[in-house]
Design a protein around this motif. Structure first.
Motif, mmCIF file in Angstrom:
data_model
loop_
_atom_site.group_PDB
_atom_site.id
_atom_site.type_symbol
_atom_site.label_atom_id
_atom_site.label_comp_id
_atom_site.label_asym_id
_atom_site.label_seq_id
_atom_site.Cartn_x
_atom_site.Cartn_y
_atom_site.Cartn_z
ATOM 1 N N ILE A 15 1.550 -1.521 -0.175
ATOM 2 C CA ILE A 15 -0.360 -0.103 0.337
ATOM 3 C C ILE A 15 0.733 1.229 -0.210
ATOM 4 C CG2 ILE A 15 -2.176 1.318 1.330
ATOM 5 C CD1 ILE A 15 -2.836 -1.572 2.616
ATOM 6 N N TYR A 16 1.673 0.790 0.785
ATOM 7 C CA TYR A 16 2.761 2.413 0.773
ATOM 8 C C TYR A 16 3.976 2.822 -0.038
ATOM 9 C CZ TYR A 16 -0.211 4.019 5.105
ATOM 10 O OH TYR A 16 -1.354 4.317 6.293
ATOM 11 N N GLY A 17 4.324 1.192 -0.023
ATOM 12 C CA GLY A 17 5.634 1.445 -1.079
ATOM 13 C C GLY A 17 6.218 1.457 -0.791
ATOM 14 N N TYR A 18 7.891 1.640 -1.742
ATOM 15 C CA TYR A 18 8.997 2.043 -1.007
ATOM 16 C C TYR A 18 9.804 2.696 -0.973
ATOM 17 C CZ TYR A 18 8.027 -3.707 -0.893
ATOM 18 O OH TYR A 18 7.497 -4.742 -0.798
ATOM 19 N N ALA A 19 11.034 3.446 -0.127
ATOM 20 C CA ALA A 19 11.549 4.581 -0.557
ATOM 21 C C ALA A 19 13.531 3.625 -0.552
ATOM 22 C CB ALA A 19 11.294 5.313 0.324
ATOM 23 N N GLN A 45 11.863 -1.525 -12.937
ATOM 24 C CA GLN A 45 10.573 -0.559 -12.943
ATOM 25 C C GLN A 45 9.804 -1.423 -13.883
ATOM 26 O OE1 GLN A 45 12.303 2.527 -15.300
ATOM 27 N NE2 GLN A 45 13.159 1.304 -17.164
ATOM 28 N N SER A 46 9.706 -2.141 -14.274
ATOM 29 C CA SER A 46 8.875 -2.900 -15.347
ATOM 30 C C SER A 46 7.990 -3.722 -14.787
ATOM 31 C CB SER A 46 9.373 -2.969 -17.038
ATOM 32 O OG SER A 46 9.893 -2.118 -17.229
ATOM 33 N N VAL A 47 8.825 -5.093 -14.480
ATOM 34 C CA VAL A 47 8.253 -6.114 -13.665
ATOM 35 C C VAL A 47 8.273 -6.336 -12.797
ATOM 36 C CG1 VAL A 47 8.537 -9.258 -14.018
ATOM 37 C CG2 VAL A 47 9.892 -7.038 -15.819
ATOM 38 N N SER A 48 8.701 -5.554 -11.967
ATOM 39 C CA SER A 48 8.483 -5.944 -10.044
ATOM 40 C C SER A 48 7.432 -5.887 -9.754
ATOM 41 C CB SER A 48 10.264 -4.998 -9.482
ATOM 42 O OG SER A 48 9.808 -5.451 -8.123
ATOM 43 N N PRO A 49 6.719 -6.494 -9.113
ATOM 44 C CA PRO A 49 5.100 -5.456 -8.245
ATOM 45 C C PRO A 49 5.895 -4.972 -7.344
ATOM 46 C CG PRO A 49 5.999 -7.947 -8.359
ATOM 47 C CD PRO A 49 6.975 -7.793 -8.839
ATOM 48 N N LYS A 90 8.824 4.563 -4.892
ATOM 49 C CA LYS A 90 8.359 6.063 -4.488
ATOM 50 C C LYS A 90 9.238 7.060 -4.248
ATOM 51 C CE LYS A 90 4.537 6.002 -3.627
ATOM 52 N NZ LYS A 90 3.556 6.964 -4.364
ATOM 53 N N GLU A 91 10.841 6.339 -4.494
ATOM 54 C CA GLU A 91 11.673 7.449 -4.424
ATOM 55 C C GLU A 91 13.034 6.485 -3.884
ATOM 56 O OE1 GLU A 91 11.042 10.747 -1.199
ATOM 57 O OE2 GLU A 91 9.744 10.866 -1.375
ATOM 58 N N ASN A 92 14.558 7.314 -4.999
ATOM 59 C CA ASN A 92 15.779 7.006 -4.496
ATOM 60 C C ASN A 92 16.343 7.469 -4.840
ATOM 61 O OD1 ASN A 92 17.427 4.935 -5.485
ATOM 62 N ND2 ASN A 92 16.007 3.763 -6.934
ATOM 63 N N HIS A 93 16.774 7.517 -3.224
ATOM 64 C CA HIS A 93 17.880 8.709 -2.965
ATOM 65 C C HIS A 93 19.750 7.650 -3.330
ATOM 66 C CE1 HIS A 93 14.655 11.299 -0.355
ATOM 67 N NE2 HIS A 93 14.670 9.821 -0.685
ATOM 68 N N PHE A 94 20.492 8.532 -3.420
ATOM 69 C CA PHE A 94 22.008 8.846 -3.890
ATOM 70 C C PHE A 94 23.038 9.433 -3.121
ATOM 71 C CE2 PHE A 94 19.479 6.588 -7.474
ATOM 72 C CZ PHE A 94 20.948 5.503 -7.739
ATOM 73 N N LYS A 96 11.804 11.253 -11.914
ATOM 74 C CA LYS A 96 11.233 12.012 -11.162
ATOM 75 C C LYS A 96 11.415 11.939 -9.893
ATOM 76 C CE LYS A 96 8.124 14.675 -14.664
ATOM 77 N NZ LYS A 96 6.937 14.808 -15.017
ATOM 78 N N ARG A 97 11.570 10.632 -9.405
ATOM 79 C CA ARG A 97 11.651 10.339 -7.615
ATOM 80 C C ARG A 97 12.924 10.011 -7.107
ATOM 81 N NH1 ARG A 97 6.296 6.009 -8.074
ATOM 82 N NH2 ARG A 97 4.860 8.205 -8.339
ATOM 83 N N VAL A 98 14.175 10.689 -8.703
ATOM 84 C CA VAL A 98 15.474 10.651 -7.770
ATOM 85 C C VAL A 98 15.603 11.431 -7.097
ATOM 86 C CG1 VAL A 98 17.842 9.838 -9.245
ATOM 87 C CG2 VAL A 98 16.207 8.458 -9.525
ATOM 88 N N TYR A 99 17.121 11.443 -6.389
ATOM 89 C CA TYR A 99 17.448 12.589 -5.133
ATOM 90 C C TYR A 99 18.452 11.843 -5.718
ATOM 91 C CZ TYR A 99 12.362 13.458 -4.503
ATOM 92 O OH TYR A 99 11.140 12.672 -4.710
ATOM 93 N N ILE A 100 19.516 12.950 -4.893
ATOM 94 C CA ILE A 100 21.243 13.314 -4.937
ATOM 95 C C ILE A 100 21.387 14.776 -4.307
ATOM 96 C CG2 ILE A 100 23.162 13.519 -6.451
ATOM 97 C CD1 ILE A 100 21.764 11.146 -7.603
#
Length: 321
Positions: free
Chosen positions: A165-169, A198-202, A206-210, A234-238
């Motif tokens: 429901i909430y997803g992953y960061a 990004q196309s197969v994993s269910p 939500k956000e990806n931080h580096f 748009k969900r990638v943050y450096i």
């Protein structure tokens, strides 16, 4: 007569203990209510039973809800995602099958703290998964070992309804990244892996931080970024430092080594218990089967979608630039 062998009866009743807040989020973001969920589960089970290529598949609610929630209860899209998920597990079996926690190599990689779900959720109740590639020995382990570790941890988490429901960061700490890490992935394998995620994993990414990206890792990050669809870009943050990262995550979410309270070693031990508890159910995923030779042409479609045309390595890429 059904063509697919199912893992549970269609009359299985949905049971959940998610919080009222989670139910509100599911309705608002995923269009999920009791009626839609019941009808969608029934439709997916019927579709699986009549599919010409699916010979055996889990049909229990937690499993099917992975796909329905990822696709916001669009049944056709959820069915398509399940189809791709099953096909990918077989086409790239070296990455996604026989995910046995008793494998000594996987245990060593888990023990080093390379990949861990953090115990505290972020401010939006998302599960935070932290990857530290610098803790992964690229001269001792292979890309297959890395991929299988990711797949094992992901499978352990995906039936959890709060995660659905909430997803992953994600937090990716690139400290101590070396040329060995850069050159271990071929461009073609990395392209397939990113597209699988990004196309197969269910999973709802939500956000990806580096953080702490060294100069030698810039081309790798740029290439991965180029493979992402617009929504995920748009969900990638450096971030340049841990202090910057704390603008996005409360210190309480992070391991003690990053300013939090719980030592990374304790977080790793907690993950090991979860993986051990889920060992049998994770291995049982290999019982699912989709016939890639029945004339349905899944394999060709999957290879076209995932993209296997690029060749070369990042060592060559670095030398060319």
């Amino acid at each position: 007569m059904s063509s697919a062998e199912v893992a549970c009866p269609q009359e299985e009743l949905y049971k959940s203990d998610v919080t009222p807040q989670a139910k509100e989020i599911a309705l608002k973001e995923l269009r999920e209510d009791d009626l839609i969920r019941e009808q969608s589960l029934e439709q997916m089970r019927d579709w699986i039973s009549k599919h010409p290529a699916i010979k055996k598949c889990r049909t229990d609610s937690p499993f099917l809800l992975r796909f329905l929630r990822t696709k916001k209860f669009s049944v056709p899209q959820a069915c398509s995602l399940l189809e791709k998920y099953l096909a990918t597990r077989q086409i790239y079996s070296r990455w996604f099958r026989n995910l046995n926690y008793d494998d000594p190599v996987i245990q060593e990689i888990i023990n080093c703290g390379y990949l861990v779900p953090l115990p505290c959720r972020d401010s939006q109740n998302r599960l935070v998964i932290m990857a530290c590639p610098g803790r992964f020995d690229p001269y001792k382990y292979t890309t297959e070992d890395m991929a299988r570790t990711h797949a094992l941890v992901s499978e352990c988490l995906m039936d959890d309804e709060m995660n659905q429901i909430y997803g992953y960061a994600y937090i990716n700490d690139y400290s101590n990244l070396s040329m060995g890490h850069i050159s271990m992935w071929s461009i073609s394998d990395l392209k397939v892996m990113v597209n699988c995620l990004q196309s197969v994993s269910p999973m709802r990414h939500k956000e990806n931080h580096f953080i702490n990206i060294p100069s030698i890792g810039k081309h790798l990050v740029d290439f991965v970024f180029s493979l992402l669809n617009e929504k995920l870009r748009k969900r990638v943050y450096i971030h340049k430092s841990i202090d910057e990262l704390k603008d996005s995550f409360s210190p309480s979410v992070l391991p003690r080594e990053y300013g939090g309270e719980i030592p990374l070693a304790d977080i790793v031990n907690n993950l090991k218990k979860k993986l051990q508890a889920a060992k049998e159910s994770t291995l049982a995923l290999d019982d699912m089967h989709i016939d890639l030779d029945c004339g349905y042409k899944l394999e060709g479609l999957m290879q076209e979608e995932l993209g296997t045309g690029a060749t070369g390595s990042f060592r060559k890429l670095e030398l060319q630039r």
